[in-house]
Design a protein around this motif. Structure first.
Motif, short mmCIF file in Angstrom:
data_model
loop_
_atom_site.label_atom_id
_atom_site.label_comp_id
_atom_site.label_asym_id
_atom_site.label_seq_id
_atom_site.Cartn_x
_atom_site.Cartn_y
_atom_site.Cartn_z
N VAL A 67 -22.37 6.35 -9.34
CA VAL A 67 -20.98 5.90 -9.23
C VAL A 67 -20.34 5.81 -10.61
O VAL A 67 -19.22 6.29 -10.84
N LYS A 68 -21.06 5.18 -11.54
CA LYS A 68 -20.52 5.00 -12.90
C LYS A 68 -20.31 6.35 -13.59
O LYS A 68 -19.32 6.55 -14.30
N LEU A 69 -21.25 7.28 -13.39
CA LEU A 69 -21.12 8.60 -13.99
C LEU A 69 -19.95 9.36 -13.39
O LEU A 69 -19.20 10.05 -14.08
N LEU A 70 -19.78 9.24 -12.09
CA LEU A 70 -18.72 9.96 -11.38
C LEU A 70 -17.34 9.45 -11.73
O LEU A 70 -16.40 10.23 -11.92
N THR A 71 -17.19 8.13 -11.83
CA THR A 71 -15.85 7.53 -12.00
C THR A 71 -15.56 7.04 -13.41
O THR A 71 -14.40 6.79 -13.76
N GLY A 72 -16.61 6.83 -14.21
CA GLY A 72 -16.42 6.27 -15.54
C GLY A 72 -16.15 4.78 -15.52
O GLY A 72 -15.73 4.20 -16.53
N ASP A 73 -16.40 4.14 -14.38
CA ASP A 73 -16.11 2.71 -14.23
C ASP A 73 -17.39 1.98 -13.82
O ASP A 73 -18.03 2.35 -12.84
N SER A 74 -17.75 0.93 -14.57
CA SER A 74 -18.96 0.18 -14.27
C SER A 74 -18.73 -0.90 -13.22
O SER A 74 -19.69 -1.50 -12.72
N ASN A 75 -17.47 -1.15 -12.85
CA ASN A 75 -17.14 -2.12 -11.81
C ASN A 75 -17.12 -1.38 -10.47
O ASN A 75 -16.25 -0.54 -10.22
N SER A 132 -15.02 2.13 -6.37
CA SER A 132 -14.94 2.54 -4.97
C SER A 132 -13.55 3.07 -4.63
O SER A 132 -13.41 4.02 -3.86
N ASP A 133 -12.51 2.48 -5.21
CA ASP A 133 -11.15 2.98 -4.99
C ASP A 133 -11.01 4.40 -5.52
O ASP A 133 -10.35 5.25 -4.89
N LYS A 134 -11.62 4.67 -6.67
CA LYS A 134 -11.54 6.01 -7.26
C LYS A 134 -12.28 7.03 -6.40
O LYS A 134 -11.84 8.18 -6.27
N ILE A 135 -13.39 6.62 -5.82
CA ILE A 135 -14.16 7.53 -4.96
C ILE A 135 -13.38 7.84 -3.69
O ILE A 135 -13.30 9.00 -3.26
N LEU A 136 -12.80 6.81 -3.07
CA LEU A 136 -12.03 7.03 -1.84
C LEU A 136 -10.82 7.91 -2.09
O LEU A 136 -10.39 8.66 -1.21
N ALA A 137 -10.29 7.86 -3.30
CA ALA A 137 -9.15 8.71 -3.66
C ALA A 137 -9.55 10.18 -3.72
O ALA A 137 -8.69 11.07 -3.69
N MET A 138 -10.86 10.46 -3.78
CA MET A 138 -11.35 11.84 -3.81
C MET A 138 -11.38 12.47 -2.42
O MET A 138 -11.65 13.67 -2.31
N GLY A 139 -11.16 11.67 -1.37
CA GLY A 139 -11.07 12.27 -0.04
C GLY A 139 -11.82 11.63 1.10
O GLY A 139 -11.35 11.66 2.24
N PRO A 140 -13.01 11.05 0.88
CA PRO A 140 -13.76 10.52 2.01
C PRO A 140 -13.13 9.27 2.60
O PRO A 140 -12.39 8.56 1.93
N LYS A 141 -13.47 9.00 3.88
CA LYS A 141 -12.95 7.80 4.55
C LYS A 141 -13.72 6.55 4.13
O LYS A 141 -13.19 5.44 4.19
N PHE A 142 -14.98 6.73 3.74
CA PHE A 142 -15.78 5.58 3.32
C PHE A 142 -16.83 6.03 2.31
O PHE A 142 -17.13 7.22 2.17
N ALA A 143 -17.37 5.05 1.59
CA ALA A 143 -18.46 5.31 0.66
C ALA A 143 -19.46 4.16 0.76
O ALA A 143 -19.07 3.00 0.88
N VAL A 144 -20.74 4.50 0.75
CA VAL A 144 -21.80 3.50 0.68
C VAL A 144 -22.35 3.55 -0.74
O VAL A 144 -22.91 4.56 -1.16
N LEU A 145 -22.16 2.45 -1.47
CA LEU A 145 -22.60 2.37 -2.85
C LEU A 145 -23.91 1.58 -2.90
O LEU A 145 -23.94 0.39 -2.59
N LYS A 146 -24.99 2.26 -3.25
CA LYS A 146 -26.32 1.64 -3.23
C LYS A 146 -26.61 0.93 -4.55
O LYS A 146 -26.37 1.49 -5.62
#
Length: 238
Positions: free
Chosen positions: A176-184, A189-203
């Motif tokens: 997640v941090k590598l993909l978005t550049g955000d450690s929070n 998660s907001d940045k990931i959802l903006a990429m298109g998916p309806k949901f994300a499971v962050l492990k």
């Protein structure tokens, strides 16, 4: 309802915090996800292995009545191999060796009876392969994908195409941090959802995970254990 799983089947060498090395053990996100899912539904697998893939591994998957009609065994080929060392906390790991082997030549072709499967998990594989699988699907299946740091670092554009076409993403905190550049993780998660998916499971390993949707987030714990000997596949069977 059947579940189609496409992705990496591997042979791993694991070095655990107790100093022990476990060589040539069954690995791969497709493997662990399929095995765990088989306790809940019928599973269809599409993947590739080499001639070095032992029959005992195939027998193990068959013992769970997993449909292996989509499993290709490449003559003369070497199965995808990963070697890694787990830190004392068993959350963090270092990749010591990565040999893609037959995975580099993998051209996933879905058997006809797989193409209309209503639920699809794109386990870890190159984004181009994940897109090829989605191009073969019929109807409007529910699709969830997985990825790893290697593809985030080296194939981000293609990975973005995958995310746009998926209903959901399963990804760990370091990815997640590598993909978005955000450690929070909440902001990320907001940045990931903006990429298109309806949901994300962050492990988050021993700390459980976060289900993120546009409606909000839902944190949940991991099952507590006094001793963890080998966390391999825990995230993949999530």
């Amino acid at each position: 309802m059947p579940l189609l799983v496409v992705g990496s089947i591997a042979i791993d060498t694991i070095r655990t915090p107790d100093g022990k090395e476990h060589a040539d053990v069954l690995g791969g996100s497709c493997t662990y996800f399929s095995y765990s899912a088989s306790f809940m539904t019928k599973v269809q697998v599409v993947g590739i292995v080499g001639e070095d893939f032992e029959q005992k591994h195939i027998d193990l998957l068959k013992s769970r009545e997993i449909d292996l009609d989509g499993l290709e065994v490449m003559k003369g080929g070497k199965t995808f191999r990963w070697a890694g060392t787990y830190a004392e906390n068993t959350n963090d790991r270092t990749t010591d060796d990565l040999q893609f082997g037959v995975l580099e030549q993998f051209n996933p072709v879905l058997p006809d009876n797989y193409k209309d499967t209503p639920f699809v998990f794109l386990a870890c594989a190159a984004p181009e392969l994940q897109l090829k699988v989605m191009d073969q699907l019929e109807g409007k299946p529910f699709v969830v994908c997985d990825t790893i740091e290697f593809y985030i670092e080296n194939m981000r554009d293609k990975l973005g195409e995958v995310f746009k076409r998926c209903d959901g993403i399963i990804i760990n905190d370091s990815e997640v941090k590598l993909l978005t550049g955000d450690s929070n993780l909440v902001r990320a998660s907001d940045k990931i959802l903006a990429m298109g998916p309806k949901f994300a499971v962050l492990k988050k390993g021993e700390h459980g995970g976060i289900l993120a949707t546009k409606e909000g987030i839902f944190p949940f714990p991991a099952y507590p254990l006094k001793e963890v000997k080998d966390p391999t596949g825990a995230g993949d069977s999530f």
